[in-house]
Enzyme design. Structure first.
Site, PDB file in Angstrom:
ATOM      1  N   CYS A 288       0.828  -1.212   0.000  1.00 50.11           N
ATOM      2  CA  CYS A 288       0.000   0.000   0.000  1.00 50.11           C
ATOM      3  C   CYS A 288       0.863   1.263   0.000  1.00 50.11           C
ATOM      4  CB  CYS A 288      -0.908  -0.047   1.230  1.00 50.11           C
ATOM      5  SG  CYS A 288      -1.786   1.478   1.593  1.00 50.11           S
TER       6      CYS A 288
ATOM      7  N   CYS B 221       0.102   3.919   2.648  1.00 50.88           N
ATOM      8  CA  CYS B 221       0.531   3.483   3.991  1.00 50.88           C
ATOM      9  C   CYS B 221       1.928   3.989   4.291  1.00 50.88           C
ATOM     10  CB  CYS B 221       0.486   1.959   4.105  1.00 50.88           C
ATOM     11  SG  CYS B 221      -1.165   1.260   3.859  1.00 50.88           S
TER      12      CYS B 221
END
Length: 197
Positions: free
Chosen positions: A94, A97
């Site tokens: 991700c 993230c």
């Protein structure tokens, strides 16, 4: 690879995954596309939703599930009752993230003495992917491994990262989907409000 129904990768947003990450294949079926459209709409609407009132708040689901921390010991979210908890679901692939971790490090450092605990829950099936990510993007907060995806469905997870702000009594008071640096002031204000309750 994640074992979660209706969870998808946001390849249009996650353009620079870290090296060596296992990626979820893009969804091309009608159900997946519908979920993507709904999630993108929800992402814009729920980023820093206002704090719900105590009466409206729901209890944190499955709080007694034991998850292994990256350091090796077991933890349950219920262990943190009495603290304001920022629970963040993330995965090694991700891209957003990677951007959220420095901010969460800052929140942990700034507000821990007032009762905030940041707990990031990694959803990779292979723990070594999380550890490799953390070598590049260190965390100064607790990181748990949910390799069997025990919590995402209970929390209603629709995208990554997704964070939940939990009050001292274990009630979900706010949620945000995705990470947008331009909106962190609103979320920090929610943290400060819960810390004073």
């Amino acid at each position: 690879m994640l074992k979660m129904p209706l969870l998808f990768t946001l390849d249009i947003i996650d353009t620079q995954p870290y090296k060596g990450a296992t990626r979820v294949k893009p969804v091309t079926n009608l159900l997946g596309i519908t979920a993507l459209v709904l999630a993108l709409g929800a992402s814009a609407a729920t980023w820093a939703e206002p704090l719900s009132t105590i009466q409206e708040a729901q209890a944190m689901p499955r709080a007694d599930i034991q998850l292994k921390g990256v350091e090796g010991s077991n933890h349950a979210l219920s262990d943190y009752k009495g603290k304001v908890l920022l629970v963040d679901f993330w995965a090694s692939w991700c891209g957003p993230c990677r951007e959220s971790f420095p901010w969460m490090n800052s929140m942990q450092q700034q507000y821990q003495t007032q009762g905030l605990e940041v707990v990031a829950i990694n959803l990779d099936e292979e723990p070594e992917l999380a550890r490799a990510f953390l070598q590049q993007v260190p965390a100064s907060f607790t990181v748990l491994l949910d390799t069997d995806a025990q919590l995402p469905a209970a929390f209603g997870l629709i995208g990554m990262p997704t964070s939940y702000l939990i009050d001292r009594e274990g009630r979900i008071r706010a949620r945000h989907v995705g990470f947008h640096a331009s909106r962190v002031d609103d979320y920090e204000n929610s943290i400060k409000t819960l810390l004073t309750e």
